[in-house]
Enzyme design. Structure first.
Site, PDB file in Angstrom:
ATOM      1  N   TYR A 155       0.853  -1.263   0.118  1.00 56.90           N
ATOM      2  CA  TYR A 155       0.049  -0.109   0.009  1.00 56.90           C
ATOM      3  C   TYR A 155       0.759   1.214  -0.169  1.00 56.90           C
ATOM      4  O   TYR A 155       1.744   1.264   0.588  1.00 56.90           O
ATOM      5  CB  TYR A 155      -0.920   0.115   1.321  1.00 56.90           C
ATOM      6  CG  TYR A 155      -2.139  -0.863   1.291  1.00 56.90           C
ATOM      7  CD1 TYR A 155      -2.376  -1.776  -0.025  1.00 56.90           C
ATOM      8  CD2 TYR A 155      -2.850  -1.232   2.104  1.00 56.90           C
ATOM      9  CE1 TYR A 155      -3.437  -2.611  -0.126  1.00 56.90           C
ATOM     10  CE2 TYR A 155      -3.952  -2.090   2.284  1.00 56.90           C
ATOM     11  CZ  TYR A 155      -4.198  -2.801   1.214  1.00 56.90           C
ATOM     12  OH  TYR A 155      -5.293  -3.724   1.166  1.00 56.90           O
ATOM     13  N   SER A 176     -13.812  -4.101  -0.112  1.00 60.22           N
ATOM     14  CA  SER A 176     -14.790  -3.333  -1.077  1.00 60.22           C
ATOM     15  C   SER A 176     -16.321  -3.874  -0.955  1.00 60.22           C
ATOM     16  O   SER A 176     -17.042  -4.226  -1.955  1.00 60.22           O
ATOM     17  CB  SER A 176     -14.515  -4.065  -2.612  1.00 60.22           C
ATOM     18  OG  SER A 176     -15.333  -2.956  -3.604  1.00 60.22           O
ATOM     19  N   LEU A 184     -18.847  -2.017  -0.508  1.00 65.74           N
ATOM     20  CA  LEU A 184     -19.762  -1.363  -1.032  1.00 65.74           C
ATOM     21  C   LEU A 184     -19.503  -1.170  -2.617  1.00 65.74           C
ATOM     22  O   LEU A 184     -19.917  -0.417  -3.123  1.00 65.74           O
ATOM     23  CB  LEU A 184     -19.594   0.244  -0.679  1.00 65.74           C
ATOM     24  CG  LEU A 184     -19.855   0.335   1.140  1.00 65.74           C
ATOM     25  CD1 LEU A 184     -19.832   2.076   1.389  1.00 65.74           C
ATOM     26  CD2 LEU A 184     -21.386  -0.262   1.307  1.00 65.74           C
ATOM     27  N   ALA A 185     -18.964  -2.152  -3.102  1.00 69.69           N
ATOM     28  CA  ALA A 185     -18.427  -2.273  -4.477  1.00 69.69           C
ATOM     29  C   ALA A 185     -18.033  -1.105  -5.086  1.00 69.69           C
ATOM     30  O   ALA A 185     -18.376  -0.753  -6.395  1.00 69.69           O
ATOM     31  CB  ALA A 185     -19.970  -2.453  -5.198  1.00 69.69           C
ATOM     32  N   GLY A 186     -16.772  -0.737  -4.484  1.00 72.49           N
ATOM     33  CA  GLY A 186     -16.016   0.463  -5.082  1.00 72.49           C
ATOM     34  C   GLY A 186     -17.124   1.831  -5.173  1.00 72.49           C
ATOM     35  O   GLY A 186     -16.814   2.526  -5.979  1.00 72.49           O
ATOM     36  N   GLY A 187     -17.870   1.900  -4.200  1.00 69.02           N
ATOM     37  CA  GLY A 187     -18.659   3.012  -4.119  1.00 69.02           C
ATOM     38  C   GLY A 187     -20.110   2.921  -4.821  1.00 69.02           C
ATOM     39  O   GLY A 187     -20.940   3.710  -4.597  1.00 69.02           O
ATOM     40  N   LEU A 188     -20.311   1.845  -5.775  1.00 70.50           N
ATOM     41  CA  LEU A 188     -21.560   1.756  -6.204  1.00 70.50           C
ATOM     42  C   LEU A 188     -22.692   1.488  -5.400  1.00 70.50           C
ATOM     43  O   LEU A 188     -23.787   2.054  -5.699  1.00 70.50           O
ATOM     44  CB  LEU A 188     -21.348   0.514  -7.016  1.00 70.50           C
ATOM     45  CG  LEU A 188     -22.401   0.402  -8.239  1.00 70.50           C
ATOM     46  CD1 LEU A 188     -22.031   1.435  -9.329  1.00 70.50           C
ATOM     47  CD2 LEU A 188     -22.489  -0.982  -8.854  1.00 70.50           C
ATOM     48  N   GLY A 212     -22.803   3.313  -2.456  1.00 70.83           N
ATOM     49  CA  GLY A 212     -22.786   4.351  -1.435  1.00 70.83           C
ATOM     50  C   GLY A 212     -23.539   5.522  -1.697  1.00 70.83           C
ATOM     51  O   GLY A 212     -23.578   6.578  -1.170  1.00 70.83           O
ATOM     52  N   GLY A 213     -24.763   5.321  -2.764  1.00 74.27           N
ATOM     53  CA  GLY A 213     -25.589   6.252  -2.962  1.00 74.27           C
ATOM     54  C   GLY A 213     -25.153   7.102  -4.294  1.00 74.27           C
ATOM     55  O   GLY A 213     -24.898   8.290  -4.375  1.00 74.27           O
TER      56      GLY A 213
END
Length: 322
Positions: free
Chosen positions: A53, A210, A212-216, A218-219
């Site tokens: 990282y 992941s 939240l599926a890479g932000g998908l 997240g709204g």
């Protein structure tokens, strides 16, 4: 905060896992330290990182965590610290993978960067098909005997690989893997086929990355989301691919009076075998929002609705055979 055992290991960890991949590339060191401070205040005691990282500065994230430990000596014994080994750290031939040579070199480098005497959970970041498990476990046994590693875990393993690793460890009379870190969310439920069943059979705690599926999840359907950082062509394509399901998902979140991201994390927390999802906050506020998922209870109808919107793969082998 809620706590659970890490698989069949006796250690207790928080059901929210602080992911640190953003520390350095996305979140500066001062803010990263504030996030870790707040995590401890909230009772989050499980921190996850990796030797690679730091994006172009591999090892950067571990260094940030190490300086945090240096400035707060009392914090080290409050944290169950997880890092990983496998990825290439340089162009040198042996500066990667899971050979005994690489493992022993990389654990020493991580210990220096993290400014600690031990790694509580040392995870194999990926399977290394060129190295036999006898060699991997021999290296880990030495590190455990030296007190430099406490537990071992896997990441991105298939179900049969988990079985192979733990059968080999059992032959040696050692503990083997106690956790598997894998991609898992409402959008990507593939591990329900065989990874989760294998983990449950062998006593591994599942740590979703992941969630939240890479932000998908997240709204993303709001105007701000679609014109902000998520407005790339790739993300826009993913939104369109899943739009009907996302509309139902965000409607359910609104009906329950919670943020979509909180709903997505609450669903992951409700799944069998899951220790806790990894969250990667860029700010203290994002951390606090994620912890709120622990207070959400999803009823049978909520779970049924989510299954209809994002169907799982079913059980193996019945989902693809008689």
């Amino acid at each position: 905060m809620e706590y659970t055992q890490l698989g069949r290991a006796g250690v207790k960890v928080s059901r929210i896992v602080l992911g640190t991949m953003n520390f350095g590339p996305e979140t500066d060191e001062a803010d990263a330290h504030r996030i870790m401070d707040r995590a401890l205040e909230l009772g989050v005691n499980f921190f996850d990182t990796a030797n690679v990282y730091g994006r172009d500065r591999k090892g950067w994230t571990e260094q940030i965590i190490g300086r945090w430990f240096e400035s707060r000596p009392e914090a080290r014994d409050q944290v169950v610290l997880a890092t990983k080994v496998y990825g290439a750290m340089s162009d040198r031939t042996n500066d990667r993978g899971l050979s005994a040579y690489s493992i022993r070199a990389q654990v020493e480098a991580s210990l220096r960067r993290l400014q600690t005497d031990r790694i509580d959970l040392y995870q194999f970041h990926h399977v290394d098909r060129s190295v036999r498990w006898e060699e991997i476990w021999e290296a880990i046994e030495v590190l455990v005997a030296q007190g430099k590693v406490v537990y071992s875990g896997s990441s991105n393993f298939a179900g049969w690989m988990i079985a192979q690793a733990n059968e080999q460890a059992a032959k040696r009379g050692t503990l083997g893997l106690v956790s598997e870190q894998s991609i898992y969310s409402l959008v990507n439920r593939t591990i329900e086929l065989e990874v989760i069943p294998a983990s449950e059979q062998y006593g591994l705690g599942v740590i979703p990355w992941s969630p939240l599926a890479g932000g998908l999840l997240g709204g993303v359907l709001g105007t701000t989301a679609e014109t902000g950082r998520r407005a790339s062509a790739h993300v826009a394509d993913r939104i369109e691919e899943h739009r009907p399901a996302l509309e139902g998902y965000e409607a359910l979140a609104a009906e329950k009076g919670i943020a979509p991201a909180v709903l997505g994390l609450a669903w992951v927390l409700s799944r069998p075998g899951v220790t806790g999802p990894i969250i990667g906050p860029r700010t203290v506020e994002q951390l606090e929002d994620a912890v709120a998922a622990l207070d959400v209870e999803l009823g049978e109808q909520d779970l049924a609705t989510l299954d209809e919107l994002f169907p799982g793969p079913g059980a193996a082998p019945e989902s693809y055979a008689w």
